[in-house]
Design a protein around this motif. Structure first.
Motif, PDB file in Angstrom:
ATOM      1  N   TYR A 267     -25.780  13.451 -69.675  1.00  0.00           N
ATOM      2  CA  TYR A 267     -24.920  12.462 -70.320  1.00  0.00           C
ATOM      3  C   TYR A 267     -25.568  11.083 -70.328  1.00  0.00           C
ATOM      4  N   ASN A 268     -26.203  10.724 -69.215  1.00  0.00           N
ATOM      5  CA  ASN A 268     -26.764   9.379 -69.086  1.00  0.00           C
ATOM      6  C   ASN A 268     -28.201   9.256 -69.592  1.00  0.00           C
ATOM      7  N   SER A 269     -28.841  10.371 -69.903  1.00  0.00           N
ATOM      8  CA  SER A 269     -30.264  10.331 -70.267  1.00  0.00           C
ATOM      9  C   SER A 269     -30.568   9.368 -71.398  1.00  0.00           C
ATOM     10  N   VAL A 270     -29.698   9.341 -72.400  1.00  0.00           N
ATOM     11  CA  VAL A 270     -29.959   8.492 -73.557  1.00  0.00           C
ATOM     12  C   VAL A 270     -29.897   7.012 -73.189  1.00  0.00           C
ATOM     13  N   ALA A 271     -29.149   6.669 -72.161  1.00  0.00           N
ATOM     14  CA  ALA A 271     -28.998   5.263 -71.766  1.00  0.00           C
ATOM     15  C   ALA A 271     -30.070   4.804 -70.785  1.00  0.00           C
ATOM     16  N   VAL A 272     -30.702   5.757 -70.082  1.00  0.00           N
ATOM     17  CA  VAL A 272     -31.719   5.401 -69.078  1.00  0.00           C
ATOM     18  C   VAL A 272     -32.948   6.286 -69.271  1.00  0.00           C
ATOM     19  N   PRO A 273     -33.624   6.156 -70.407  1.00  0.00           N
ATOM     20  CA  PRO A 273     -34.761   7.044 -70.682  1.00  0.00           C
ATOM     21  C   PRO A 273     -35.890   6.897 -69.668  1.00  0.00           C
ATOM     22  N   ASP A 274     -36.064   5.699 -69.098  1.00  0.00           N
ATOM     23  CA  ASP A 274     -37.115   5.517 -68.107  1.00  0.00           C
ATOM     24  C   ASP A 274     -36.826   6.315 -66.841  1.00  0.00           C
ATOM     25  N   VAL A 275     -35.575   6.335 -66.431  1.00  0.00           N
ATOM     26  CA  VAL A 275     -35.189   7.114 -65.248  1.00  0.00           C
ATOM     27  C   VAL A 275     -35.311   8.606 -65.543  1.00  0.00           C
ATOM     28  N   GLU A 276     -34.864   9.013 -66.717  1.00  0.00           N
ATOM     29  CA  GLU A 276     -34.958  10.423 -67.107  1.00  0.00           C
ATOM     30  C   GLU A 276     -36.418  10.878 -67.074  1.00  0.00           C
TER      31      GLU A 276
END
Length: 355
Positions: A267-276
């Motif tokens: 769910y959050n991947s699109v908002a935190v691509p660097d973390v993903e």
């Protein structure tokens, strides 16, 4: 470099093999003379072993800790502590027992020593989650923190593989979420990344060779760091969902975290691509969410909320509660999307990553 604030947690850590033998010494450092030992019913024998190490510092045992820290159980334990004139508590076990120790400390100010036997990590946080009337609420306060944590690798060797793996995934969730926290900082991010490396390396080895002391030690080290991360920065979607699901449907804590983690990451991947990308690289995969899902599958962890007792009729209720008073999250919470996330987790489907 992003701006940040870093604040360290004031507590003493004793880590190694056989370290619980130092319990009496650690109790003396906190001036504990009448200790109430806390366990779950299943850990009563271990609690009595720790009582023996306390010697004349042992006042009594309360073996009634249960999952999600019900307020009624806390009230029973408080009465036991008062009757014994206890001046400190020793929590021996996993998150349920540590949570009870925290609840007592918050209400009484008594010093507490935690001796964790799983990888839950709650012993490292100033956060208490309590359940009353089917609703789980959390609060944070310095008084909630244990004063001392004794990590004894030997006490984890008898932890069944199934419990070890789901507990390890629970710890992994703390580190994953710490990397995209609103108040993240470079120190916590370094710890979180190291914790992820340690845990994903250790858990498959534990599954293959349960008595591998090095793997157990590495998992416990990763759990310590993960708990420290959780206690140092704020929580987001993953923990909100797990608190809602666990408190509302009385689901097992660690299994809930293990099942929800890949879906919250997706769910959050699109908002935190660097973390993903960072997590995917640590896992040696192309996508973090699918890699976390696959890791849980290889470890034999239940794939769905349905398997651990959540009713399908509860999906809508969970979605409503998740968006009510939500934690901060890097991606806004939309009811329809959250409902779909929960539905996929309920059915055991692959996590859905939005483009």
């Amino acid at each position: 470099m992003y701006p940040f604030v870093y604040k360290s947690l004031p507590l003493r850590i004793v880590f190694g093999e056989g370290t619980s033998a130092r319990l009496a010494e650690e109790a003396d450092l906190l001036a504990i003379r009448r200790a109430l030992v806390l366990t779950t019913p299943g850990h009563e024998q271990l609690g009595r072993a720790m009582a023996g190490r306390l010697g004349d510092r042992f006042a009594g045992l309360f073996a009634g800790a249960v999952m999600h820290t019900p307020v009624g159980v806390t009230e029973d334990a408080l009465k036991r502590a008062a009757d014994l004139k206890a001046d400190g508590v020793i929590a021996v076990g996993g998150g349920s027992t540590v949570g009870l120790g925290k609840a007592i400390a918050l209400r009484t100010g008594l010093p507490q020593i935690a001796i964790p036997t799983t990888y839950a990590g709650s012993e490292m946080t100033p956060i208490l989650g309590e359940t009353q009337n089917g609703v789980k609420t959390t609060r944070s306060s310095p008084e909630i923190m244990p004063r001392t944590v004794i990590y004894d690798v030997d006490l984890t060797l008898s932890l069944p593989v199934r419990v070890a793996t789901v507990s390890g995934m629970n710890a992994l969730a703390h580190s994953v979420e710490a990397l995209d926290a609103k108040d993240r900082n470079p120190v916590v991010s370094l710890m979180a990344a190291d914790a992820i490396r340690a845990i994903v390396s250790a858990l498959p080895d534990i599954a293959r060779t349960p008595d591998d002391v090095n793997a157990r030690s590495l998992a416990l080290y990763g759990a310590w760091l993960s708990g420290l991360c959780l206690g140092s920065v704020g929580m987001a979607l993953h923990h909100k969902l797990c608190h809602v699901l666990g408190g509302t449907f009385n689901l097992p804590h660690a299994e809930t975290h293990a099942i929800v983690l890949p879906h919250a990451m997706a769910y959050n991947s699109v908002a935190v691509p660097d973390v993903e990308k960072q997590i995917a690289e640590i896992l040696g995969a192309h996508g973090a969410a699918s890699a976390l899902h696959d890791l849980a599958h290889r470890l034999g962890i239940p794939a769905s909320l349905r398997e651990i007792g959540m009713p399908e009729a509860g999906i809508d209720r969970a979605a409503e509660l998740a968006i009510a008073n939500p934690y901060w999250n890097p991606r806004p919470l939309e009811r329809g999307d959250i409902r779909e996330l929960i539905a996929r987790a309920w059915a055991g489907e692959q996590p859905l990553v939005d483009s």
